[in-house]
Write a protein that holds these residues in place. Structure first.
Motif, short mmCIF file in Angstrom:
data_model
loop_
_atom_site.label_atom_id
_atom_site.label_comp_id
_atom_site.label_asym_id
_atom_site.label_seq_id
_atom_site.Cartn_x
_atom_site.Cartn_y
_atom_site.Cartn_z
N LEU A 182 0.93 -1.39 0.05
CA LEU A 182 0.18 0.00 -0.07
C LEU A 182 0.77 1.19 0.07
O LEU A 182 0.59 2.28 -0.67
CB LEU A 182 -1.05 -0.01 1.23
N LEU A 183 2.05 1.17 0.78
CA LEU A 183 2.95 2.60 0.96
C LEU A 183 3.48 2.66 -0.32
O LEU A 183 3.72 3.70 -0.71
CB LEU A 183 3.63 2.36 2.24
N TRP A 184 4.03 1.60 -0.97
CA TRP A 184 4.80 1.73 -2.20
C TRP A 184 3.85 2.32 -3.56
O TRP A 184 4.39 3.16 -4.14
CB TRP A 184 5.28 0.20 -2.76
N ASN A 185 2.56 1.80 -3.48
CA ASN A 185 1.79 2.37 -4.38
C ASN A 185 1.50 3.88 -4.20
O ASN A 185 1.32 4.65 -5.14
CB ASN A 185 0.41 1.69 -4.40
N LYS A 186 1.52 4.28 -2.80
CA LYS A 186 1.51 5.89 -2.67
C LYS A 186 2.85 6.41 -2.93
O LYS A 186 2.95 7.68 -3.51
CB LYS A 186 0.98 5.97 -1.18
#
Length: 249
Positions: free
Chosen positions: A229-233
């Motif tokens: 999730l954080l990588w996508n952000k």
């Protein structure tokens, strides 16, 4: 070492490295005051803390909870509930470990970071946590029941330290700011980080202003899920980002 030097036991929980890293400033403060610190934990925790304190701190082996999380959001709560008997057994073993350890050496105080079994009737004991209210996602009545049970464990200690700020619902909101507080003296001690210097600031250069640092650790598979999730952000952000991701293996 000053004449008022105390021997203090510090025991962080083993659910990820977060509990270990946040006791670092606590230990540093105790050492600066001239106290003797003994850390109770498993081999991974000891290895990590050795990098910071070397031989300035003593170590005792204390088995962790070894929790496991479900791979899906639906299975998270059932998986956790199935491990409740193991958690209760671990708490009982912690208490037995403490009683046996005290027969070998004495401590003037105990700081337990989310370990429920390290309380004593005659030794000042602190329970340190970041979450007073457990939010189940089921119903408010269920959450109220869990809070009552949680406070029964916390009440065995002399004092409760909450790792958050008191004002404006702090960083964690209702988790650390429930409508009902524990039945023992409770104090918000602020946010703890091994990256903060002794003057309570983080030194940055002009080039580092606006830089986002993501430090991620924790138990699988939730750590990997949060990482995704954080990588996508992060890849969609225009700001400079440093992503440091720990591994459970």
């Amino acid at each position: 070492m000053n004449s008022l030097s105390l021997k203090i036991l510090v025991a962080p929980l083993d659910w990820g490295l977060g509990h270990v890293t946040r006791v670092i400033p606590i230990i540093e403060a105790l050492l600066d005051l001239g106290h003797q610190v003994t850390v109770a934990g498993n081999e991974k925790q000891k290895e990590y803390l050795l990098q910071h304190f070397d031989k300035r701190v003593q170590y005792l082996y204390l088995e962790g909870y070894q929790m496991k999380y479900a791979k899906s959001r639906i299975g998270f709560l059932p998986k956790l509930l199935l491990q409740v008997p193991k958690i209760l057994k671990r708490i009982k073993k912690e208490q037995q470990w403490l009683q046996n350890t005290l027969k070998q050496q004495a401590f003037d105080a105990i700081i337990s970071d989310n370990r429920y079994g390290l309380y004593h009737t005659t030794i000042p004991c602190v329970f340190m946590c970041h979450q007073l209210q457990v939010v189940s996602g089921l119903h408010k009545r269920i959450d109220a029941l869990i809070l009552k049970m949680h406070y029964q464990f916390i009440a065995r200690y002399k004092t409760c330290w909450v790792v958050d700020v008191e004002e404006d619902m702090g960083l964690s909101g209702v988790l650390a700011h429930p409508s009902t507080m524990p039945p023992i003296p409770t104090k918000y001690i602020g946010l703890l980080s091994q990256l903060v210097s002794k003057n309570n600031s983080i030194n940055t250069t002009q080039e580092e202003e606006g830089l986002i640092l993501i430090l991620l650790s924790g138990l699988e598979p939730l750590r990997t899920q949060l990482s995704s999730l954080l990588w996508n952000k992060a890849i969609k952000s225009d700001r400079p980002i440093i992503f440091v991701e720990g591994s459970s293996t």
